[in-house]
Design a protein around this motif. Structure first.
Motif, short mmCIF file in Angstrom:
data_model
loop_
_atom_site.label_atom_id
_atom_site.label_comp_id
_atom_site.label_asym_id
_atom_site.label_seq_id
_atom_site.Cartn_x
_atom_site.Cartn_y
_atom_site.Cartn_z
N ALA A 134 0.83 -1.21 0.00
CA ALA A 134 0.00 0.00 0.00
C ALA A 134 0.86 1.26 0.00
O ALA A 134 0.58 2.22 -0.72
CB ALA A 134 -0.93 -0.01 1.22
N PHE A 135 1.94 1.25 0.78
CA PHE A 135 2.81 2.43 0.82
C PHE A 135 3.43 2.68 -0.55
O PHE A 135 3.48 3.81 -1.04
CB PHE A 135 3.90 2.27 1.88
CG PHE A 135 3.46 2.73 3.23
CD1 PHE A 135 3.29 4.09 3.49
CD2 PHE A 135 3.20 1.82 4.24
CE1 PHE A 135 2.88 4.52 4.73
CE2 PHE A 135 2.79 2.25 5.49
CZ PHE A 135 2.63 3.60 5.74
N ALA A 136 3.93 1.61 -1.18
CA ALA A 136 4.55 1.78 -2.49
C ALA A 136 3.53 2.32 -3.49
O ALA A 136 3.84 3.19 -4.32
CB ALA A 136 5.14 0.46 -2.97
N GLN A 137 2.30 1.81 -3.41
CA GLN A 137 1.26 2.27 -4.34
C GLN A 137 0.91 3.74 -4.11
O GLN A 137 0.58 4.46 -5.05
CB GLN A 137 0.00 1.40 -4.22
CG GLN A 137 0.18 -0.01 -4.76
CD GLN A 137 0.49 -0.01 -6.26
OE1 GLN A 137 1.65 -0.05 -6.64
NE2 GLN A 137 -0.52 0.06 -7.11
N MET A 138 0.99 4.20 -2.85
CA MET A 138 0.76 5.62 -2.58
C MET A 138 1.77 6.47 -3.33
O MET A 138 1.42 7.47 -3.95
CB MET A 138 0.87 5.89 -1.07
CG MET A 138 -0.39 5.55 -0.31
SD MET A 138 -0.13 5.51 1.48
CE MET A 138 0.64 7.08 1.76
N PHE A 139 3.04 6.06 -3.27
CA PHE A 139 4.06 6.79 -4.00
C PHE A 139 3.78 6.73 -5.50
O PHE A 139 3.94 7.72 -6.21
CB PHE A 139 5.45 6.21 -3.72
CG PHE A 139 6.02 6.61 -2.39
CD1 PHE A 139 6.55 7.87 -2.22
CD2 PHE A 139 6.02 5.73 -1.33
CE1 PHE A 139 7.09 8.26 -0.99
CE2 PHE A 139 6.55 6.10 -0.10
CZ PHE A 139 7.08 7.36 0.07
N TYR A 140 3.38 5.57 -5.95
CA TYR A 140 3.10 5.39 -7.38
C TYR A 140 2.03 6.38 -7.85
O TYR A 140 2.24 7.13 -8.81
CB TYR A 140 2.63 3.95 -7.62
CG TYR A 140 2.20 3.67 -9.04
CD1 TYR A 140 3.12 3.59 -10.07
CD2 TYR A 140 0.85 3.48 -9.34
CE1 TYR A 140 2.72 3.33 -11.38
CE2 TYR A 140 0.44 3.22 -10.65
CZ TYR A 140 1.37 3.15 -11.66
OH TYR A 140 0.98 2.90 -12.93
N TYR A 141 0.91 6.42 -7.15
CA TYR A 141 -0.17 7.31 -7.58
C TYR A 141 0.18 8.77 -7.38
O TYR A 141 -0.26 9.63 -8.13
CB TYR A 141 -1.48 6.93 -6.88
CG TYR A 141 -2.05 5.66 -7.46
CD1 TYR A 141 -2.53 5.65 -8.78
CD2 TYR A 141 -2.05 4.47 -6.76
CE1 TYR A 141 -3.01 4.49 -9.34
CE2 TYR A 141 -2.54 3.31 -7.31
CZ TYR A 141 -3.02 3.32 -8.60
OH TYR A 141 -3.48 2.17 -9.17
N PHE A 142 1.00 9.04 -6.35
CA PHE A 142 1.42 10.42 -6.15
C PHE A 142 2.26 10.89 -7.33
O PHE A 142 1.98 11.94 -7.93
CB PHE A 142 2.22 10.55 -4.84
CG PHE A 142 2.75 11.94 -4.63
CD1 PHE A 142 1.91 12.96 -4.23
CD2 PHE A 142 4.09 12.23 -4.88
CE1 PHE A 142 2.39 14.26 -4.07
CE2 PHE A 142 4.58 13.51 -4.73
CZ PHE A 142 3.73 14.53 -4.31
N THR A 143 3.25 10.11 -7.73
CA THR A 143 4.11 10.55 -8.82
C THR A 143 3.35 10.56 -10.15
O THR A 143 3.64 11.36 -11.02
CB THR A 143 5.36 9.66 -8.97
OG1 THR A 143 4.95 8.28 -8.96
CG2 THR A 143 6.33 9.89 -7.85
#
Lengths: 327, 249
Positions: A134-143
């Motif tokens: 979930a944390f990695a996906q947060m970064f993904y959608y943020f970028t």
């Protein structure tokens, strides 16, 4: 069946030999492939500290890989556009210096690992896997929506960053940098594994209750391992971005996290050389099978399945079964 | 009378309607072996976990050398001097016997934040670990992988790891479990000698061992201590015989 030392030297020496042979035969693309192997290996060596030594199945190491990539991308972008980087309280200039970029990449990924670890390490098993994802996906959608740095199109860096005394645009020189860093990381992994920290961390994986009853905290051991792990994967991310001269949100995607886990399982979990063997297999399959069929990952899947079913120790375990005990 | 080394005061714990610990007050004094016996489900494991830190009691206190440690973590109780052995061995199975013992020595003598020098080259830790393995009769097997040890040898290693801590008090959960008659006799000898170093709170099913070793026995039934006394007193106690020893009073 060969000794572990022999296997390690063969694999590492083989990687170097391929790059040097490609240099002699004037095959720069092969050098680039070898560089790709070295960088993916480095990222997986980082993950192997958490996953192999600590038993922490992080499905979110793309977060650190991507942070390393974007640290490089953003610093180099500001340097190439001659715009200052506004950090709120103050502004800094961008940079094209690799050592500075590496330092920033490692510090930022270590910080991110500290924060993610503090939350994720309260859980275990499948919950840990999901939270890291979930944390990695947060970064993904943020970028993906971070238009200042290209959003989903990513960010191109026109000239590879510099290293004092070297011309990094020459493929073999950039390979050399990545190879030396990989060797340093492998040496660090080796020292860690046998140091008091490695014994405590490995025991916390196998028997956490025991670790507590001798007065040590498994949570703290895991957190330190996770931070070290994140920093190394972050450094690999910065190098990966420099190899491609391009960063994009795909560095943060869950495919990336999955690939790193696959590399380790292919090569051998917790084995020093496991990530390198995994990366060699992965890049070779990707390049040669990928040239024949778009669906090369099916064959990767078959190999992975065979290894998981019949060779739990990965390729390293097949070639050099782990001897236990010591003198 | 001197202060007890380890003491519980009114420990209470319930899981829903099940009362696993009901106002348990016991103490462990210098130089003694205090055995806790009771039928299955009497709350012995719950008591051990409350003492060692795995479970938080609903009420009551655990005191170690006069200090209230009820709110402390398992790790800090261990550092304060509580040496525990597990009923089902909790050992690092892939590691060697020596590595397991050295983990204990590391916990007792040092900290784990050393990232460079090999732990096996640490002669201070190694000496402590090997001395304790020797006492537990395992020195010959030091480089053996724990997964390859017999059940009895694992029990010996449990003891050796606890010895490395040089604790102020031992809490042992069925150290005789699964040992053959010979192994049980050897373990009895070791524990007998050990009480002079640090008192032992001994939870044990093997009645021969308990009667041979214990200075005092407490009988736990349905979470309550129904009797505490010497071996003779407990054997003669009618309530104990009825509740536990299974004889008609």
């Amino acid at each position: 069946m060969i000794s572990e030392r022999m296997l390690n030297l063969t694999v590492i020496g083989g990687l170097l030999a391929v790059a040097l042979a490609a240099l002699v035969l004037d095959q720069p693309f092969t050098i680039t492939l070898a560089t790709r192997v070295a960088i993916l290996s480095l990222a997986a060596v980082g993950l192997n500290i958490a996953l192999g030594l600590g038993g922490l199945v992080s499905f979110g190491h793309a977060a650190f890989f991507g942070i390393g990539g974007y640290a490089m991308g953003i610093l180099a972008y500001h340097a190439q556009t001659y715009t200052p980087l506004d950090l709120g309280l103050f502004t800094v200039a961008g940079t094209k210096s690799m050592p500075v970029i590496w330092l920033v990449a490692m510090v930022l990924s270590a910080l991110a690992a500290l924060l993610i670890g503090l939350l994720a390490l309260r859980t275990s098993g499948v919950y840990f896997i999901m939270i890291t994802l979930a944390f990695a996906q947060m970064f993904y959608y943020f970028t993906l929506s971070w238009s200042a740095y290209g959003g989903e199109d990513g960010l191109s860096i026109y000239i590879r960053n510099g290293f004092p005394g070297l011309n990094t645009l020459v493929p073999i020189q950039f390979f050399g940098i990545c190879f030396v860093i990989l060797c340093a990381a492998l040496y660090l992994f080796h020292r860690l594994e046998h140091a008091p920290f490695g014994l405590a961390l490995g025991s916390a994986r196998q028997a956490p209750m025991r670790v507590e009853t001798v007065g040590l905290s498994p949570m703290r051991l895991r957190l330190v391992a996770f931070v070290l792990s994140g920093a190394i994967t972050g450094l690999a991310g910065a190098l990966f971005a420099d190899l491609n001269r391009f960063v994009s949100p795909t560095m943060f995607s869950w495919h990336m996290s999955g690939e790193l886990i696959v590399l380790i399982i292919l090569g051998g979990v917790a084995r020093l050389i496991g990530p390198v063997i995994g990366a060699v297999l992965f890049v070779v399959l990707e390049h040669y099978l990928g040239g024949m069929t778009e669906f090369w990952k099916i064959w990767l899947g078959v190999i992975l399945l065979l290894i998981v079913l019949f060779a739990r120790g990965g390729v390293a375990g097949l070639l050099s079964p782990r001897k236990v005990g010591h003198d | 009378m001197t202060e007890p080394i380890l003491e519980t005061r009114g420990l209470t714990k319930s899981f829903g309607a099940l009362v696993a610990g009901d106002d348990i007050s016991i103490d462990l004094r210098k130089g003694e072996i205090h055995a806790i016996i009771g039928p299955n489900g009497a709350g012995k494991s719950t008591l051990i976990q409350m003492i060692c830190g795995g479970l938080k009691p609903d009420a009551g206190q655990v005191r170690l050398m006069g200090r209230d440690v009820t709110g402390d973590s398992t790790a800090s109780r261990a550092r304060a001097g509580l040496g525990r052995t597990f009923q089902i061995s909790a050992l690092a199975m892939e590691n060697s016997v020596l590595q397991n013992a050295m983990l204990g020595a590391m916990g007792a003598l040092d900290h784990p934040w050393r990232f460079w020098r090999p732990v096996l080259a640490r002669s201070d830790l190694r000496d402590r670990a090997e001395a304790c393995l020797d006492r537990a009769g395992l020195l010959e097997l030091r480089s053996r992988r724990v997964a390859d040890l017999s059940h009895g040898e694992r029990r010996q290693l449990e003891l050796a790891v606890a010895l490395t801590l040089q604790p102020r008090a031992f809490v042992m959960d069925e150290p005789m479990a699964g040992l053959g008659a010979g192994g049980s006799a050897r373990m009895t000898e070791v524990l007998d000698a050990l009480r002079a170093e640090a008192p032992i709170l001994l939870v044990e099913h093997d009645m021969d061992a308990v009667f041979a070793l214990a200075d005092r026995i407490s009988v736990l039934v349905y979470g309550r201590v129904i009797a505490t006394g010497s071996v003779g007193e407990i054997r003669a106690n009618a309530a104990v015989r009825e509740a536990y020893l299974g004889e008609d009073a």
